[in-house]
Design a protein around this motif. Structure first.
Motif, PDB file in Angstrom:
ATOM      1  N   HIS A  62       0.843  -1.199   0.000  1.00  0.00           N
ATOM      2  CA  HIS A  62       0.000   0.000   0.000  1.00  0.00           C
ATOM      3  C   HIS A  62       0.875   1.244   0.000  1.00  0.00           C
ATOM      4  O   HIS A  62       2.079   1.162   0.220  1.00  0.00           O
ATOM      5  CB  HIS A  62      -0.943   0.000   1.206  1.00  0.00           C
ATOM      6  CG  HIS A  62      -0.216  -0.072   2.508  1.00  0.00           C
ATOM      7  ND1 HIS A  62       0.174  -1.264   3.078  1.00  0.00           N
ATOM      8  CD2 HIS A  62       0.239   0.891   3.338  1.00  0.00           C
ATOM      9  CE1 HIS A  62       0.814  -1.025   4.211  1.00  0.00           C
ATOM     10  NE2 HIS A  62       0.870   0.279   4.389  1.00  0.00           N
ATOM     11  N   LEU A  63       0.265   2.369  -0.252  1.00  0.00           N
ATOM     12  CA  LEU A  63       1.006   3.627  -0.285  1.00  0.00           C
ATOM     13  C   LEU A  63       1.340   4.077   1.137  1.00  0.00           C
ATOM     14  O   LEU A  63       0.544   3.856   2.060  1.00  0.00           O
ATOM     15  CB  LEU A  63       0.199   4.698  -1.017  1.00  0.00           C
ATOM     16  CG  LEU A  63      -0.101   4.389  -2.480  1.00  0.00           C
ATOM     17  CD1 LEU A  63      -0.936   5.495  -3.113  1.00  0.00           C
ATOM     18  CD2 LEU A  63       1.176   4.180  -3.280  1.00  0.00           C
ATOM     19  N   PRO A  64       2.501   4.706   1.330  1.00  0.00           N
ATOM     20  CA  PRO A  64       2.906   5.149   2.665  1.00  0.00           C
ATOM     21  C   PRO A  64       1.875   6.097   3.278  1.00  0.00           C
ATOM     22  O   PRO A  64       1.405   7.019   2.619  1.00  0.00           O
ATOM     23  CB  PRO A  64       4.224   5.892   2.416  1.00  0.00           C
ATOM     24  CG  PRO A  64       4.667   5.534   1.045  1.00  0.00           C
ATOM     25  CD  PRO A  64       3.463   5.080   0.293  1.00  0.00           C
ATOM     26  N   GLY A 120      -0.015   6.180  -7.568  1.00  0.00           N
ATOM     27  CA  GLY A 120       0.630   6.966  -6.521  1.00  0.00           C
ATOM     28  C   GLY A 120       2.019   7.438  -6.919  1.00  0.00           C
ATOM     29  O   GLY A 120       2.482   8.475  -6.447  1.00  0.00           O
ATOM     30  N   GLU A 121       2.657   6.686  -7.810  1.00  0.00           N
ATOM     31  CA  GLU A 121       4.001   7.067  -8.246  1.00  0.00           C
ATOM     32  C   GLU A 121       4.011   8.438  -8.907  1.00  0.00           C
ATOM     33  O   GLU A 121       4.994   9.163  -8.839  1.00  0.00           O
ATOM     34  CB  GLU A 121       4.567   6.000  -9.183  1.00  0.00           C
ATOM     35  CG  GLU A 121       4.890   4.711  -8.455  1.00  0.00           C
ATOM     36  CD  GLU A 121       5.468   3.631  -9.350  1.00  0.00           C
ATOM     37  OE1 GLU A 121       5.861   3.938 -10.484  1.00  0.00           O
ATOM     38  OE2 GLU A 121       5.515   2.480  -8.886  1.00  0.00           O
ATOM     39  N   THR A 126       5.396   5.551  -3.460  1.00  0.00           N
ATOM     40  CA  THR A 126       5.714   4.203  -3.926  1.00  0.00           C
ATOM     41  C   THR A 126       5.115   3.197  -2.968  1.00  0.00           C
ATOM     42  O   THR A 126       5.297   3.324  -1.740  1.00  0.00           O
ATOM     43  CB  THR A 126       7.250   4.008  -3.992  1.00  0.00           C
ATOM     44  OG1 THR A 126       7.788   5.041  -4.827  1.00  0.00           O
ATOM     45  CG2 THR A 126       7.609   2.660  -4.556  1.00  0.00           C
ATOM     46  N   PRO A 127       4.389   2.195  -3.492  1.00  0.00           N
ATOM     47  CA  PRO A 127       3.803   1.190  -2.585  1.00  0.00           C
ATOM     48  C   PRO A 127       4.855   0.518  -1.716  1.00  0.00           C
ATOM     49  O   PRO A 127       5.979   0.264  -2.150  1.00  0.00           O
ATOM     50  CB  PRO A 127       3.176   0.183  -3.549  1.00  0.00           C
ATOM     51  CG  PRO A 127       2.976   0.921  -4.824  1.00  0.00           C
ATOM     52  CD  PRO A 127       4.092   1.918  -4.879  1.00  0.00           C
TER      53      PRO A 127
END
Length: 129
Positions: A62-64, A120-121, A126-127
């Motif tokens: 998952h994304l931060p 998200g990138e 970054t996942p």
């Protein structure tokens, strides 16, 4: 006497000049006046980042800073302060759209669909696993 073709040409050119004068001026887009990406703005304002995938999908990466709120779960519009924008994502953006519609129907107008986790990138996210 004025030649009919010259008269016609003068009328056409005069009409074109009037039309050009009546047209709104096009503003040149620069870095200072370019429209901003609403998701980038929301993230810069400390948006709540919500992953609406299943807990198993969330655990796989998952994304931060994301919070897992599966799309089938009850959505509490008051779970986040009104001055905190909400950015949603899932695998492709479809489930996030469903949650976005629920939140908007409940009165939130600062909800955004980022799309999929890989999107998200685009925002420097970054996942992570």
């Amino acid at each position: 006497m004025v030649h009919p073709r010259r008269l016609l040409l003068s009328l056409i050119l005069g009409s074109m000049l009037l039309l050009l004068a009546a047209c709104p001026k096009q503003e040149v887009v620069t870095a200072e006046n370019a429209p901003q990406d609403p998701i980038a703005v929301a993230l810069s304002q400390g948006a709540a980042l919500i992953d609406v995938r299943t807990p198993k999908e969330f655990a796989s990466g998952h994304l931060p800073g994301a919070i897992n709120l599966p799309s089938g779960a009850a959505v509490d519009v008051n779970a986040f302060p009104q001055d905190t924008p909400i950015v949603l994502y899932c695998k492709s953006g479809r489930r996030a759209t469903g949650v976005l519609k629920k939140l908007e129907a409940a009165g939130r107008n600062d909800v955004y669909n980022m799309g999929g986790v890989d999107d998200g990138e685009r925002y420097g996210l970054t996942p992570k696993k």
